[in-house]
Design a protein around this motif. Structure first.
Motif, PDB file in Angstrom:
ATOM      1  N   PRO A  50      -2.762  -8.488  10.913  1.00  0.00           N
ATOM      2  CA  PRO A  50      -2.523  -8.523   9.311  1.00  0.00           C
ATOM      3  C   PRO A  50      -3.816  -9.141   8.511  1.00  0.00           C
ATOM      4  O   PRO A  50      -4.230  -8.956   7.463  1.00  0.00           O
ATOM      5  N   THR A  51      -4.844  -9.762   9.518  1.00  0.00           N
ATOM      6  CA  THR A  51      -6.115 -10.178   8.980  1.00  0.00           C
ATOM      7  C   THR A  51      -7.241  -9.093   8.964  1.00  0.00           C
ATOM      8  O   THR A  51      -8.132  -9.367   8.017  1.00  0.00           O
ATOM      9  N   ASN A  77      -9.073  -5.599   7.739  1.00  0.00           N
ATOM     10  CA  ASN A  77      -9.106  -4.891   6.432  1.00  0.00           C
ATOM     11  C   ASN A  77      -7.673  -3.629   6.489  1.00  0.00           C
ATOM     12  O   ASN A  77      -7.023  -3.559   5.460  1.00  0.00           O
ATOM     13  N   LYS A 121      -4.438  -5.390   6.296  1.00  0.00           N
ATOM     14  CA  LYS A 121      -4.139  -5.842   4.965  1.00  0.00           C
ATOM     15  C   LYS A 121      -3.711  -4.684   4.139  1.00  0.00           C
ATOM     16  O   LYS A 121      -2.802  -4.806   3.046  1.00  0.00           O
ATOM     17  N   LYS A 122      -4.433  -3.735   4.195  1.00  0.00           N
ATOM     18  CA  LYS A 122      -4.085  -2.296   3.374  1.00  0.00           C
ATOM     19  C   LYS A 122      -2.646  -1.858   3.718  1.00  0.00           C
ATOM     20  O   LYS A 122      -1.972  -1.569   2.785  1.00  0.00           O
ATOM     21  N   TYR A 156      -0.071  -3.922   4.855  1.00  0.00           N
ATOM     22  CA  TYR A 156       0.752  -4.683   4.192  1.00  0.00           C
ATOM     23  C   TYR A 156       0.867  -4.759   2.989  1.00  0.00           C
ATOM     24  O   TYR A 156       2.109  -4.738   2.214  1.00  0.00           O
ATOM     25  N   GLN A 157      -0.399  -4.334   2.062  1.00  0.00           N
ATOM     26  CA  GLN A 157      -0.102  -3.965   0.570  1.00  0.00           C
ATOM     27  C   GLN A 157       0.672  -2.770   0.391  1.00  0.00           C
ATOM     28  O   GLN A 157       1.387  -2.815  -0.500  1.00  0.00           O
ATOM     29  N   TYR A 201       0.090 -10.630   0.588  1.00  0.00           N
ATOM     30  CA  TYR A 201      -1.031 -11.163   1.534  1.00  0.00           C
ATOM     31  C   TYR A 201      -2.255 -10.743   1.273  1.00  0.00           C
ATOM     32  O   TYR A 201      -2.724  -9.190   1.490  1.00  0.00           O
ATOM     33  N   PRO A 202      -3.476 -11.625   1.171  1.00  0.00           N
ATOM     34  CA  PRO A 202      -3.441 -12.885   1.196  1.00  0.00           C
ATOM     35  C   PRO A 202      -2.876 -13.535  -0.078  1.00  0.00           C
ATOM     36  O   PRO A 202      -3.325 -12.928  -1.048  1.00  0.00           O
TER      37      PRO A 202
END
Length: 316
Positions: A281-282, A284, A287-288, A290-291, A303-304
């Motif tokens: 999840p950390t 790029n 993160k995308k 998860y978004q 997140y974050p």
């Protein structure tokens, strides 16, 4: 009088005529012992005509070489596949016998272990020849998995292992099984998306995912095979495995977006979760992904999280 029963058997194992003596008669004919003149007749798997034998496998290899000389690659592929199967079965059977006699009769156990090793080497030689035929057919995507199998089986330090590594065609630009081949599929998918041709985009992205996934697996296997033998090669292949896994996850992300455009979140969610798990999840891309899950309503927390949200909602 006598009644006679005739029983037909193979010539080498012909039993004598059986006579039945009726009451009051005397035996006038003596029976003869079976005549087994040639012990080899009782051991069919030692004969050259047997398929499940070293001789049978070598015969298939010879037929494959004749087909290669005549450039009959279809027949050569068939014969080499059959030879691989024969040698692979033999190796497995010998290994099982070796294990069974271990601690009981070590002479037999060691002999069968040597037979298992010998037939596994013949299997890998057949595999190598099959890979060369696929290369002659301009099908490196079929040759590469076979060559990697040889390296893992034979060890990169053996002559056959070295030859297999030299033949590896992963990096050939014209091959679909390459960085360039996968990237071409990604570009074709991008063009299809720009024209809203989503079925073609999905097809190309799925193919790109498969290519990059195979490459990542192959590179990881090579890295493992060279670990402790050649650190430079091992690290280089590990880097290639990481790079191709990232490309696979990028193709997966694009595929998830196409499904979302088609209003099919049930297809997007599994892909996005795959990315989060693969990329962490950390990152790029993690993160995308998860978004996207948040925007789809599958998760409730961003997140974050911002400093304000942590202050205002300490339990979130």
């Amino acid at each position: 009088m006598f009644a006679t029963l005739g029983i037909a058997l193979p010539a080498q194992a012909q039993l004598p005529t059986i006579t039945i003596i009726e009451e009051g008669e005397t035996l006038r004919e003596e029976t003869a012992e079976p005549d087994f003149t040639d012990p080899n007749d009782l051991r069919p798997l030692t004969q050259s005509s047997s398929l499940l034998s070293l001789a049978g496998g070598r015969r298939l290899m010879g037929e494959a070489q004749s087909a290669i000389s005549a450039q009959n690659y279809t027949l050569a592929v068939q014969k080499l596949k059959e030879a691989r199967q024969v040698f692979n079965q033999l190796s497995g059977f010998y290994a099982q016998l070796s294990d069974s006699f271990s601690g009981i009769d070590n002479r037999i156990s060691d002999a069968q272990r040597n037979n298992a090793l010998k037939t596994s080497e013949l299997r890998d030689e057949a595999t190598y020849q099959l890979a060369l035929v696929h290369r002659a057919q301009n099908r490196p995507e079929l040759a590469v998995p076979l060559l990697i199998q040889i390296i893992r089986s034979q060890n990169p330090t053996t002559d056959l292992g070295k030859k297999a590594y030299d033949q590896l065609a992963i990096g050939q630009p014209e091959s679909i099984l390459s960085f360039e081949g996968g990237q071409r599929l990604m570009d074709e998918a991008g063009q299809a998306i720009s024209t809203q041709n989503y079925p073609v985009a999905i097809q190309k992205l799925q193919e790109a995912r498969q290519v990059f996934n195979q490459l990542s697996s192959f590179y990881a296997q090579l890295a493992e095979s060279f670990s402790g033998i050649d650190g430079q090669v091992s690290e280089a292949e590990r880097g290639n495995a990481l790079r191709t896994s990232e490309l696979r996850d990028e193709a997966t992300y694009q595929l998830a977006l196409v499904h979302r455009v088609q209003d099919r979140p049930e297809l997007s969610v599994p892909l996005l979760i795959q990315i989060v798990r693969s990329q962490n999840p950390t990152t790029n891309l993690g993160k995308k992904a998860y978004q996207q899950l948040f925007e789809l309503g599958f998760v409730n927390s961003t997140y974050p999280r911002s400093r304000v949200s942590r202050t205002d909602s300490p339990n979130n």
